[in-house]
Design a protein around this motif. Structure first.
Motif, PDB file in Angstrom:
ATOM      1  N   ALA A  46      31.713   9.710  41.161  1.00  0.00           N
ATOM      2  CA  ALA A  46      32.217  10.958  41.736  1.00  0.00           C
ATOM      3  C   ALA A  46      31.431  12.158  41.322  1.00  0.00           C
ATOM      4  O   ALA A  46      31.049  13.080  42.195  1.00  0.00           O
ATOM      5  CB  ALA A  46      33.575  10.708  41.289  1.00  0.00           C
ATOM      6  N   GLU A  47      31.020  11.960  40.024  1.00  0.00           N
ATOM      7  CA  GLU A  47      30.330  13.431  39.455  1.00  0.00           C
ATOM      8  C   GLU A  47      28.839  13.652  40.041  1.00  0.00           C
ATOM      9  O   GLU A  47      28.530  14.443  40.709  1.00  0.00           O
ATOM     10  CB  GLU A  47      30.319  13.362  37.915  1.00  0.00           C
ATOM     11  N   GLU A  48      28.404  12.371  40.361  1.00  0.00           N
ATOM     12  CA  GLU A  48      26.901  12.634  40.616  1.00  0.00           C
ATOM     13  C   GLU A  48      27.201  12.815  42.177  1.00  0.00           C
ATOM     14  O   GLU A  48      26.214  13.489  42.881  1.00  0.00           O
ATOM     15  CB  GLU A  48      26.294  11.097  40.758  1.00  0.00           C
ATOM     16  N   ARG A  49      28.102  12.237  42.983  1.00  0.00           N
ATOM     17  CA  ARG A  49      28.250  12.484  44.366  1.00  0.00           C
ATOM     18  C   ARG A  49      28.435  14.003  44.514  1.00  0.00           C
ATOM     19  O   ARG A  49      27.849  14.679  45.470  1.00  0.00           O
ATOM     20  CB  ARG A  49      29.441  11.586  44.779  1.00  0.00           C
ATOM     21  N   ALA A  50      29.420  14.578  43.684  1.00  0.00           N
ATOM     22  CA  ALA A  50      29.528  16.019  43.538  1.00  0.00           C
ATOM     23  C   ALA A  50      28.176  17.041  43.475  1.00  0.00           C
ATOM     24  O   ALA A  50      28.217  17.861  44.341  1.00  0.00           O
ATOM     25  CB  ALA A  50      30.703  16.426  42.473  1.00  0.00           C
ATOM     26  N   LYS A  51      27.477  16.386  42.548  1.00  0.00           N
ATOM     27  CA  LYS A  51      26.267  17.135  42.326  1.00  0.00           C
ATOM     28  C   LYS A  51      25.370  17.104  43.681  1.00  0.00           C
ATOM     29  O   LYS A  51      24.870  18.171  44.225  1.00  0.00           O
ATOM     30  CB  LYS A  51      25.299  16.561  41.267  1.00  0.00           C
ATOM     31  N   ILE A  52      25.319  15.776  44.222  1.00  0.00           N
ATOM     32  CA  ILE A  52      24.430  15.791  45.600  1.00  0.00           C
ATOM     33  C   ILE A  52      25.046  16.695  46.550  1.00  0.00           C
ATOM     34  O   ILE A  52      24.265  17.268  47.478  1.00  0.00           O
ATOM     35  CB  ILE A  52      24.480  14.282  45.915  1.00  0.00           C
TER      36      ILE A  52
END
Lengths: 476, 476
Positions: free
Chosen positions: B311-317
């Motif tokens: 989820a955090e990685e996706r938010a960054k992307i």
């Protein structure tokens, strides 16, 4: 023949495309409903321009016009209760474009559903609405009735697949509605209003349709239930549990007895059976859905669970459901299977109760009724098995139909799931939509001020459907 | 104040729910568009009965009525060009029912999208249309504009999720439209016509909405492209290959520069980037879709491919795309980011060409324009960065907008994908729908004979949107 100038019509479509022979007119006067009423003349247009010319003439002389595909409608939608011109659209059957990268196709209204899907197959896609009558049903007829079928639970109804329409209006003018894209918010989306309007707002001459990928894997299963309520609870539990079946069908005991009796299928003589299907590009995902559905079946006392990915096996499992229509007509020499209270939609939690009510009402009225349908989309079907040349049986059928739809309204269900209103369901429709009938009439007038397009249907239909037209059956 | 009897309105909604202070009226006179025009009075109804009484009064005295949610519309839909009463619906914000087994919920129009999804979460389901403005956008406003968002490629637009509506008509009468089931074919489906009608046909007071399961797995990826055309070809190839992404977004170089400049995101300064997402209940199925999309990206010279389930990685992307709006407004102190030619839809095969055209047209007219959007659903967005107090820049913007929509029409695209028409897009809308404008006006009259509901919009809007209302910017 009333005030029709057939020579004018012949000059538009050519003599060979005009029918005035009473025998022909009789055939064009009935569909798959109980109703019958002959048109004055049948015209078979070959292109949009011819449709425009016919409409301009009909509008000027205020002649009723009924648009017709293959006549597989079950409620009298194409029965010309006011006579006039019947437009047979089957000559306009060209697939105009298949555009895989933009994900749409353009077709004429006379294209048969199965033919379209044959043409789409090489592109690895299919047009999903597909009713049971897809072997003969035309795209135009499906649009007129917002048709759907066994896979509507996952893929929706015709309206969900129609991106745009070319429509000839009552005055002969041509309008281009909708777009060619997945989404649009460009003002009133009139193409969506045309879908399901049963030929009362315009004549569809071209449709732009979306399509979806053909799944690599399909798995179909069956489960038996000794209690109708257990089958109904299974439907609600599956739909409420985040599973997205590609098919979820209920068949009741009357239907099972019918296929066993007429086809010796030897299905277990249970109170209800559920057919459940999942599809997808990845087997693990299909397995997941099938196992999840079977778990719900077991939890609700389902038994005899069988499922298969194999096409032949799936056809075997589905055979009983597929042959239900002919089986019901062959149920008894005395009885005819009539499309009455033929479909309805109710909330998932009311599926079993609805089937139970249908049985009770049938019994009380000395007729035989079966309950089955695409429960995954809230759709329930029935047929009335009756002696059609006994006046008292028609009175019983009439009473049963009104009792059934009164119940459907009482549980916030709706009069039609996918067969439309036409004549047979008009009285129930008017009771359900009483608060918006006036609005619908205003809209009808906005499209068709002279009321020439399929007059006497929907809000304008006769309340007593038995006497609305001649019956297709000789009443003694 | 014109001919308004505020005491009458106060007696209906209570004195504390009537606003006549010029400062309040000024605020209610603008939305997220360039337009501004104050209402005569603002009323904040608390229930359906109050809405009915206000409409009955307004209809009798022929007073314009504009319905408003949070005012996040981008084309002036809620700007009261003819004055009158603005109905602020945000007090009607109750979630009336969440019914997991029948798979629908009932809400009042003032419910905020994110609030609805918070309430649905415990049931493991979500309401999918969700525009970028979901933090403030109300369900009523989304219905008015057939709103959609990043996931419309898989889950469709608002119209696809609306099962039924309760609507107060111009004369104050209440109609109950649609049903509570997955499919229905019960005559004219007027609830679908209300969706996207921008408050011109009635006032929505209750909506019955479908919802879908929250997927267990979501994977978001990014790919960079040195050529806009390669990114565009990737979109068409993905959509034509049987993959069903849950998100497919294009961001152009202008947008990338903007977020890098204003937020130091340090994204590679490429010509275009694609964000692609897949979701589902089974990881293998999501892997399959992501890998298939990445394969198409590579085939079309995409590079820097990264994807994540976290989820955090996706938010960054997604951060760059998410912050694009504010980034564009902070792009330069001199320039304002205006919602002009804010959205359109074009066939997948025309995505790159459309972005390229937008850049060319901007350059030719000495303004800055960016191209981005939900390409998976054919949706393209842009903003015009301009010096808003220079008259000549407005003339340039006007020229650019008409050139862009002329191009969109030339490739069979449509004027709005998801932001609606309002005032800013009306001239382009009228050119696109010229053959059905008369029909739309007839339908408007059928609903609203006195033309009191959001008058001066859509087909009745001023062709020159710059002078249609006051501009929200001081022009020197």
């Amino acid at each position: 023949m009333k005030n029709i100038d057939t020579s004018r019509l012949k000059s538009i479509v050519g003599e060979e495309n005009i029918k005035t022979d009473p025998a022909d007119l009789f055939i064009y006067g009935s569909d798959s409903s109980v109703h019958s009423a002959s048109p004055w003349v049948v015209a078979r247009p070959a292109n949009t321009e011819q449709v425009q010319k016919i409409m301009a003439y009909a509008n000027q002389d205020k002649i009723p016009v009924v648009t017709r595909g293959s006549g597989s409608g079950m409620c009298g939608q194409t029965v010309p209760v006011k006579g006039g011109i019947t437009l047979d659209m089957k000559k306009m059957n060209k697939i105009l474009e298949i555009n895989p990268s933009d994900v749409f196709c353009r077709v004429e209204p006379g294209v048969v559903d199965d033919d379209l899907n044959q043409a789409l197959k090489p592109f690895g896609v299919f047009y999903p609405p597909t009713p049971a009558s897809s072997r003969i049903a035309t795209i135009g007829g499906e649009i007129g009735n917002n048709a759907s079928g066994v896979r509507s639970v996952k893929y929706g109804a015709t309206r969900d697949s129609v991106l745009g329409l070319k429509v000839v209006l009552a005055d002969g003018s041509l309008v281009n509605l909708g777009a060619r894209t997945r989404v649009e918010a460009t003002g009133y989306q009139l193409h969506k209003l045309i879908v399901g309007s049963e030929g009362t707002l315009g004549v569809v001459v071209e449709a732009t349709l979306g399509f979806v990928p053909i799944p690599k894997f399909r798995c179909l299963g069956i489960a038996n239930f000794d209690q109708l309520e257990d089958a109904g609870k299974t439907v609600a539990d599956i739909m409420g549990s985040g599973i997205v079946p590609s098919m979820l069908e209920l068949v009741d005991n009357v239907a099972i007895k019918a296929v066993n009796k007429t086809m010796n299928l030897g299905l277990p003589d249970v109170q209800a059976a559920l057919l459940y299907e999942a599809d997808g590009m990845v087997k693990e995902a299909v397995d997941y859905e099938i196992e999840a559905m079977q778990e719900v079946c077991r939890k609700n006392n389902g038994f005899g669970l069988v499922s298969s990915y194999d096409a032949e096996e799936r056809a075997k499992i589905f055979l009983g459901r597929k042959k239900l229509f002919p089986a019901l007509s062959k149920f008894s020499d005395l009885l005819s299977s009539t499309s009455l209270a033929d479909d309805m939609a109710v909330p998932y939690s009311k599926m079993a109760e609805t089937a139970r009510k249908i049985h009770e009402i049938a019994k009380r009225n000395n007729i035989i009724m079966t309950a089955y349908g695409h429960c995954g989309s809230g759709c329930m079907h029935t047929k009335i098995l009756m002696e059609p040349n006994r006046q008292d049986q028609w009175e019983s059928a009439k009473k049963a139909v009104s009792e059934i739809y009164e119940y459907v309204r009482s549980v916030n269900g709706t009069t039609s799931a996918e067969h439309g209103i036409g004549i047979s369901k008009a009285s129930a429709f008017k009771l359900e939509k009483s608060d918006s009938l006036n609005l619908m009439s205003n809209i009808k007038r906005a499209f068709d001020p002279n009321n020439i397009l399929n007059p006497g249907k929907l809000m304008d239909a006769h309340d007593d459907w038995v006497t609305a037209t001649d019956l297709r059956y000789m009443v003694a």
